[in-house]
Design a protein around this motif. Structure first.
Motif, mmCIF file in Angstrom:
data_model
loop_
_atom_site.group_PDB
_atom_site.id
_atom_site.type_symbol
_atom_site.label_atom_id
_atom_site.label_comp_id
_atom_site.label_asym_id
_atom_site.label_seq_id
_atom_site.Cartn_x
_atom_site.Cartn_y
_atom_site.Cartn_z
ATOM 1 N N GLY A 61 0.838 -1.189 0.000
ATOM 2 C CA GLY A 61 0.000 0.000 0.000
ATOM 3 C C GLY A 61 0.877 1.243 0.000
ATOM 4 N N ALA A 62 0.280 2.378 0.309
ATOM 5 C CA ALA A 62 0.975 3.658 0.240
ATOM 6 C C ALA A 62 2.167 3.753 1.196
ATOM 7 N N ASN A 63 2.132 3.020 2.305
ATOM 8 C CA ASN A 63 3.192 3.110 3.311
ATOM 9 C C ASN A 63 4.122 1.905 3.339
ATOM 10 N N GLY A 64 4.046 1.071 2.337
ATOM 11 C CA GLY A 64 4.908 -0.103 2.306
ATOM 12 C C GLY A 64 4.094 -1.356 2.105
ATOM 13 N N GLY A 65 4.568 -2.445 2.681
ATOM 14 C CA GLY A 65 3.855 -3.687 2.458
ATOM 15 C C GLY A 65 4.174 -4.739 3.488
ATOM 16 N N LYS A 87 19.683 -10.791 6.346
ATOM 17 C CA LYS A 87 20.571 -9.796 5.738
ATOM 18 C C LYS A 87 19.805 -8.533 5.341
ATOM 19 N N LEU A 88 18.604 -8.705 4.785
ATOM 20 C CA LEU A 88 17.791 -7.532 4.429
ATOM 21 C C LEU A 88 17.501 -6.685 5.662
ATOM 22 N N ILE A 89 17.136 -7.340 6.738
ATOM 23 C CA ILE A 89 16.807 -6.627 7.975
ATOM 24 C C ILE A 89 18.046 -5.941 8.542
ATOM 25 N N GLN A 90 19.193 -6.604 8.490
ATOM 26 C CA GLN A 90 20.429 -6.012 9.003
ATOM 27 C C GLN A 90 20.891 -4.840 8.152
ATOM 28 N N GLN A 91 20.764 -4.971 6.832
ATOM 29 C CA GLN A 91 21.242 -3.915 5.939
ATOM 30 C C GLN A 91 20.319 -2.702 5.926
ATOM 31 N N LEU A 92 19.022 -2.936 6.012
ATOM 32 C CA LEU A 92 18.042 -1.839 5.950
ATOM 33 C C LEU A 92 16.991 -2.006 7.060
ATOM 34 N N PRO A 93 17.405 -1.799 8.318
ATOM 35 C CA PRO A 93 16.482 -2.044 9.433
ATOM 36 C C PRO A 93 15.285 -1.095 9.483
ATOM 37 N N ARG A 94 15.399 0.056 8.849
ATOM 38 C CA ARG A 94 14.257 0.977 8.830
ATOM 39 C C ARG A 94 13.234 0.587 7.770
ATOM 40 N N VAL A 95 13.635 -0.260 6.838
ATOM 41 C CA VAL A 95 12.748 -0.681 5.752
ATOM 42 C C VAL A 95 12.148 -2.056 6.043
ATOM 43 N N TYR A 96 12.985 -3.008 6.472
ATOM 44 C CA TYR A 96 12.535 -4.396 6.653
ATOM 45 C C TYR A 96 12.507 -4.765 8.130
ATOM 46 N N LYS A 97 11.414 -5.393 8.545
ATOM 47 C CA LYS A 97 11.264 -5.858 9.928
ATOM 48 C C LYS A 97 10.446 -7.145 9.912
ATOM 49 N N LEU A 98 10.773 -8.044 10.831
ATOM 50 C CA LEU A 98 9.934 -9.219 10.991
ATOM 51 C C LEU A 98 8.690 -8.815 11.762
ATOM 52 N N ASP A 99 7.588 -9.397 11.384
ATOM 53 C CA ASP A 99 6.311 -9.153 12.059
ATOM 54 C C ASP A 99 5.731 -10.523 12.384
ATOM 55 N N GLY A 100 6.182 -11.085 13.500
ATOM 56 C CA GLY A 100 5.817 -12.467 13.825
ATOM 57 C C GLY A 100 6.779 -13.408 13.119
ATOM 58 N N GLN A 101 6.493 -14.682 13.179
ATOM 59 C CA GLN A 101 7.427 -15.656 12.608
ATOM 60 C C GLN A 101 7.228 -15.891 11.110
ATOM 61 N N GLU A 115 4.662 2.328 -8.332
ATOM 62 C CA GLU A 115 5.722 2.204 -7.322
ATOM 63 C C GLU A 115 5.519 0.953 -6.476
ATOM 64 N N ARG A 116 4.294 0.648 -6.146
ATOM 65 C CA ARG A 116 3.999 -0.536 -5.327
ATOM 66 C C ARG A 116 4.363 -1.811 -6.069
ATOM 67 N N ILE A 117 3.985 -1.883 -7.332
ATOM 68 C CA ILE A 117 4.285 -3.069 -8.130
ATOM 69 C C ILE A 117 5.796 -3.229 -8.292
ATOM 70 N N ARG A 118 6.482 -2.136 -8.623
ATOM 71 C CA ARG A 118 7.930 -2.185 -8.795
ATOM 72 C C ARG A 118 8.620 -2.617 -7.490
ATOM 73 N N SER A 119 8.200 -2.063 -6.371
ATOM 74 C CA SER A 119 8.808 -2.416 -5.084
ATOM 75 C C SER A 119 8.550 -3.877 -4.735
ATOM 76 N N ALA A 120 7.350 -4.344 -4.989
ATOM 77 C CA ALA A 120 7.035 -5.754 -4.728
ATOM 78 C C ALA A 120 7.912 -6.658 -5.591
ATOM 79 N N GLN A 121 8.083 -6.305 -6.868
ATOM 80 C CA GLN A 121 8.955 -7.086 -7.751
ATOM 81 C C GLN A 121 10.384 -7.106 -7.213
ATOM 82 N N GLU A 122 10.879 -5.951 -6.795
ATOM 83 C CA GLU A 122 12.255 -5.863 -6.296
ATOM 84 C C GLU A 122 12.451 -6.727 -5.053
ATOM 85 N N VAL A 123 11.494 -6.695 -4.144
ATOM 86 C CA VAL A 123 11.605 -7.504 -2.928
ATOM 87 C C VAL A 123 11.564 -8.988 -3.287
ATOM 88 N N LEU A 124 10.676 -9.369 -4.179
ATOM 89 C CA LEU A 124 10.598 -10.778 -4.584
ATOM 90 C C LEU A 124 11.892 -11.233 -5.248
#
Length: 133
Positions: A61-65, A87-101, A115-124
């Motif tokens: 969504g507008a604030n991430g995913g 590694k993603l969480i360590q490199q970019l802790p403000r962007v990636y966080k675990l939310d439960g297991q 932007e949402r589609i592009r970001s989702a593709q990049e993360v995948l």
């Protein structure tokens, strides 16, 4: 009825080639596709990228995913290397966080569908998916 049939065919596409063939067919029938139809094809492409990784849900969504991984089923965990996530969480802790297991939260400013589609593709892709097409 025709629109529902096309939606169903898009949703049930099993490969990027199937999606591309369907997109060509729709352009032949209806002319250039509006942005909403292009986004629908892009979302179907995301599904094709996410499913082999064991991703059950992809919500941007507008604030991430948020990415929800399937639970281990009969000893069959998701097909994403846990070290990649760490590694993603360590490199970019403000962007990636675990939310439960089983959830990865992504915090980004994503004002539009493109932007949402592009970001989702990049993360995948970072998680090991192949880019469609």
């Amino acid at each position: 009825h025709a629109r529902l049939t096309l939606y169903k065919r898009i949703a049930s596409a099993r490969s990027e080639d199937d999606l591309r063939d369907l997109q060509v067919e729709m352009i032949d029938r209806f002319g250039l596709l509006p942005d909403s139809a292009k986004h629908l094809f892009a979302v179907a492409g995301l599904k094709l990228m996410a499913t082999p990784l064991g991703i059950r849900k992809l919500d941007f969504g507008a604030n991430g995913g948020r990415i929800v991984f399937r639970a281990s089923y009969q000893g069959n965990p998701p097909d994403v290397d846990p070290m990649l996530i760490i590694k993603l969480i360590q490199q970019l802790p403000r962007v990636y966080k675990l939310d439960g297991q089983d959830k990865l939260k992504i915090t980004l400013d994503l004002p539009g569908a493109t932007e949402r589609i592009r970001s989702a593709q990049e993360v995948l892709i970072l998680l090991g998916a192949r880019r469609p097409g």
